[in-house]
Design an enzyme around this catalytic site. Structure first.
Site, PDB file in Angstrom:
ATOM      1  CB  THR A  26      -6.706  -4.752 -10.907  1.00 44.97           C
ATOM      2  OG1 THR A  26      -6.249  -4.586 -12.226  1.00 44.97           O
ATOM      3  CG2 THR A  26      -5.961  -3.866 -10.267  1.00 44.97           C
ATOM      4  CG  PHE A  33      -2.410  -0.147  -2.624  1.00 45.78           C
ATOM      5  CD1 PHE A  33      -2.731  -0.471  -1.362  1.00 45.78           C
ATOM      6  CD2 PHE A  33      -1.508  -1.194  -3.370  1.00 45.78           C
ATOM      7  CE1 PHE A  33      -2.362  -1.678  -0.766  1.00 45.78           C
ATOM      8  CE2 PHE A  33      -1.230  -2.256  -3.034  1.00 45.78           C
ATOM      9  CZ  PHE A  33      -1.524  -2.524  -1.576  1.00 45.78           C
ATOM     10  CD  GLN A  99       5.864  -1.344  -6.203  1.00 43.76           C
ATOM     11  OE1 GLN A  99       5.769  -0.582  -5.354  1.00 43.76           O
ATOM     12  NE2 GLN A  99       5.455  -1.454  -7.308  1.00 43.76           N
ATOM     13  CG  HIS A 119       6.114  -3.615  -0.372  1.00 47.50           C
ATOM     14  ND1 HIS A 119       5.283  -2.669  -1.287  1.00 47.50           N
ATOM     15  CD2 HIS A 119       7.126  -2.755  -0.216  1.00 47.50           C
ATOM     16  CE1 HIS A 119       6.040  -1.579  -1.442  1.00 47.50           C
ATOM     17  NE2 HIS A 119       7.494  -1.817  -0.731  1.00 47.50           N
ATOM     18  CB  CYS A 130      10.907 -14.799  17.777  1.00 47.71           C
ATOM     19  SG  CYS A 130       9.620 -15.469  17.592  1.00 47.71           S
TER      20      CYS A 130
HETATM   21  P1  OAD Z   1      -1.106   1.601  -7.063  1.00 45.24           P
HETATM   22  O1  OAD Z   1      -2.346   1.320  -6.612  1.00 45.24           O
HETATM   23  O2  OAD Z   1      -0.239   3.044  -6.533  1.00 45.24           O
HETATM   24  O3  OAD Z   1      -0.829   1.625  -8.647  1.00 45.24           O
HETATM   25  C1  OAD Z   1      -1.357   0.737  -9.549  1.00 45.24           C
HETATM   26  C2  OAD Z   1      -1.297   1.191 -11.056  1.00 45.24           C
HETATM   27  O4  OAD Z   1      -1.755   0.029 -11.669  1.00 45.24           O
HETATM   28  C3  OAD Z   1      -2.289   2.246 -10.981  1.00 45.24           C
HETATM   29  O5  OAD Z   1      -1.499   3.413 -11.501  1.00 45.24           O
HETATM   30  C4  OAD Z   1      -3.265   1.822 -11.936  1.00 45.24           C
HETATM   31  O6  OAD Z   1      -3.650   2.830 -13.092  1.00 45.24           O
HETATM   32  C5  OAD Z   1      -2.828   0.728 -12.674  1.00 45.24           C
HETATM   33  N1  OAD Z   1      -3.785  -0.614 -12.991  1.00 45.24           N
HETATM   34  C6  OAD Z   1      -4.589  -1.101 -12.242  1.00 45.24           C
HETATM   35  N2  OAD Z   1      -5.002  -2.109 -12.973  1.00 45.24           N
HETATM   36  C7  OAD Z   1      -4.801  -2.164 -14.277  1.00 45.24           C
HETATM   37  C8  OAD Z   1      -4.703  -2.824 -15.374  1.00 45.24           C
HETATM   38  N3  OAD Z   1      -5.616  -3.792 -15.605  1.00 45.24           N
HETATM   39  N4  OAD Z   1      -4.178  -2.306 -16.301  1.00 45.24           N
HETATM   40  C9  OAD Z   1      -2.740  -1.588 -16.481  1.00 45.24           C
HETATM   41  N5  OAD Z   1      -2.977  -0.681 -15.385  1.00 45.24           N
HETATM   42  C10 OAD Z   1      -3.660  -0.977 -14.319  1.00 45.24           C
HETATM   43  O7  OAD Z   1      -0.277   0.332  -6.717  1.00 45.24           O
HETATM   44  P2  OAD Z   1       1.340  -0.067  -6.550  1.00 45.24           P
HETATM   45  O8  OAD Z   1       2.252   1.061  -7.197  1.00 45.24           O
HETATM   46  O9  OAD Z   1       1.486  -1.533  -6.563  1.00 45.24           O
HETATM   47  O10 OAD Z   1       2.758  -0.952  -0.238  1.00 45.24           O
HETATM   48  O11 OAD Z   1       1.471   0.713  -4.787  1.00 45.24           O
HETATM   49  C11 OAD Z   1       3.004   0.531  -4.263  1.00 45.24           C
HETATM   50  C12 OAD Z   1       2.658   0.100  -2.789  1.00 45.24           C
HETATM   51  O12 OAD Z   1       1.736   1.101  -2.356  1.00 45.24           O
HETATM   52  C13 OAD Z   1       2.125  -1.226  -2.554  1.00 45.24           C
HETATM   53  O13 OAD Z   1       3.099  -2.384  -2.613  1.00 45.24           O
HETATM   54  C14 OAD Z   1       1.789  -1.127  -1.134  1.00 45.24           C
HETATM   55  C15 OAD Z   1       0.995   0.302  -1.277  1.00 45.24           C
HETATM   56  O14 OAD Z   1       0.868   1.182  -0.139  1.00 45.24           O
HETATM   57  C16 OAD Z   1       2.725  -0.855   1.121  1.00 45.24           C
HETATM   58  O15 OAD Z   1       1.722  -1.007   1.625  1.00 45.24           O
HETATM   59  C17 OAD Z   1       3.937  -0.785   1.820  1.00 45.24           C
HETATM   60 ZN    ZN Z   2       7.841 -14.311  18.611  1.00 46.41          ZN
END
Ligand code: OAD
Ligand code: ZN
Length: 246
Positions: A26, A33, A99, A119, A130
């Site tokens: 971020t 997300f 991820q 991911h 393919c």
């Molecule tokens: P999330 O958006 O669910 O969680 C990110 C976390 O990072 C949140 O809890 C925030 O509070 C924290 N955060 C953001 N900026 C921060 C900072 N500067 N310092 C400390 N904490 C911070 O994202 P993911 O857990 O990565 O997958 O999401 C998991 C998966 O959900 C992704 O890989 C994606 C999504 O759907 C797929 O689409 C298959």
């Molecule tokens: Zn193809």
């Protein structure tokens, strides 16, 4: 303080496996997300079966991707990425499990084979039939020319960003390598993930069960804070900045 304890744990560890989520990127301008303003607060995810079944879903998916292009193209590794790259160069971190799809661990100095992308990767495209890879430029030209998301020139199946959507199979080799790494480390650090998306969210617990110490660094509480040895509810750049070395 938490950062001092983290420093001690890093110093004592022989093998550290970091596990990263969107929160590490971020500060690089890429939204996460589930925070306010996050991707899933603005758009509903397009599940894999919808992408396969519907041209309009594919068009929408690519429109969203192109709308993010400047953000991804401009993003540079942050303090979290750079700290992990320092520990990697020092020989303490064999690989990072992520991820994230933004390629920033590679950009920070990890060899591509040492970034386990659960991911996938959004900086190129792949045929879902393919497996042929395509540059995003190729997709953009075809999209602009035809007004529609293109299919593969080899097999005519849809071309998608090289990412894993909900409902899509997890990559086999990456899952196996992440399992082996989680079970072989003595310190596992989950960074910037809400830890709600499975099976990825299973790795911290797997490491803990295999005997590693578990650290969670995340601004907000996560689903798994109660099993961690150390939880740091603080900004990632601030927390890992002191560990950026050469
Ligand atoms: P999330 O958006 O669910 O969680 C990110 C976390 O990072 C949140 O809890 C925030 O509070 C924290 N955060 C953001 N900026 C921060 C900072 N500067 N310092 C400390 N904490 C911070 O994202 P993911 O857990 O990565 O997958 O999401 C998991 C998966 O959900 C992704 O890989 C994606 C999504 O759907 C797929 O689409 C298959
Ligand atoms: Zn193809």
């Amino acid at each position: 303080s938490g950062i001092e304890r983290l420093g001690d744990m890093i110093a004592e560890a022989r093998t550290i496996v970091p596990f990263t989520g969107a929160g590490i990127s971020t500060e690089c301008g890429i939204p996460d997300f589930r925070s306010p303003g996050g991707i899933w607060t603005r758009n509903r995810p397009i599940p894999f079966d919808e992408f396969v079944a519907s041209q309009s879903a594919r068009d929408e998916s690519w429109r969203r991707r192109f709308a993010m292009e400047e953000v991804f193209a401009a993003a540079k590794p942050g303090r979290g990425h750079r700290a992990l790259a320092s520990l990697y160069r020092a020989g303490k971190v064999p690989a990072v499990i992520t991820q994230n799809i933004d390629n920033l661990h590679q950009a920070s100095g990890f060899a591509p084979k040492h970034v386990i992308e659960l991911h996938g990767n959004t900086t190129y495209a792949r045929c879902i039939g393919c497996g042929q890879d395509y540059p995003l430029d190729w997709v953009k030209r075809r999209f602009d020319g035809d007004g529609a998301a293109p299919n593969c020139t080899a097999c005519d199946e849809p071309v998608k960003t090289a990412t894993i959507s909900f409902g899509q199979m997890m990559p086999d080799e990456e899952m196996q390598r992440a399992t082996a790494l989680s079970q072989a480390c003595d310190l596992f650090i989950a960074i910037g993930s809400s830890l709600v998306v499975w099976p990825a969210a299973g790795f911290p617990m797997m490491a803990k069960r295999a005997g590693a110490r578990l650290v969670i660094i995340n601004r907000e509480p996560t689903e798994q804070d109660d099993i961690a040895d150390l939880v740091i509810h603080h900004d990632i750049g601030e927390t890992l900045g002191p560990f950026v070395g050469n």
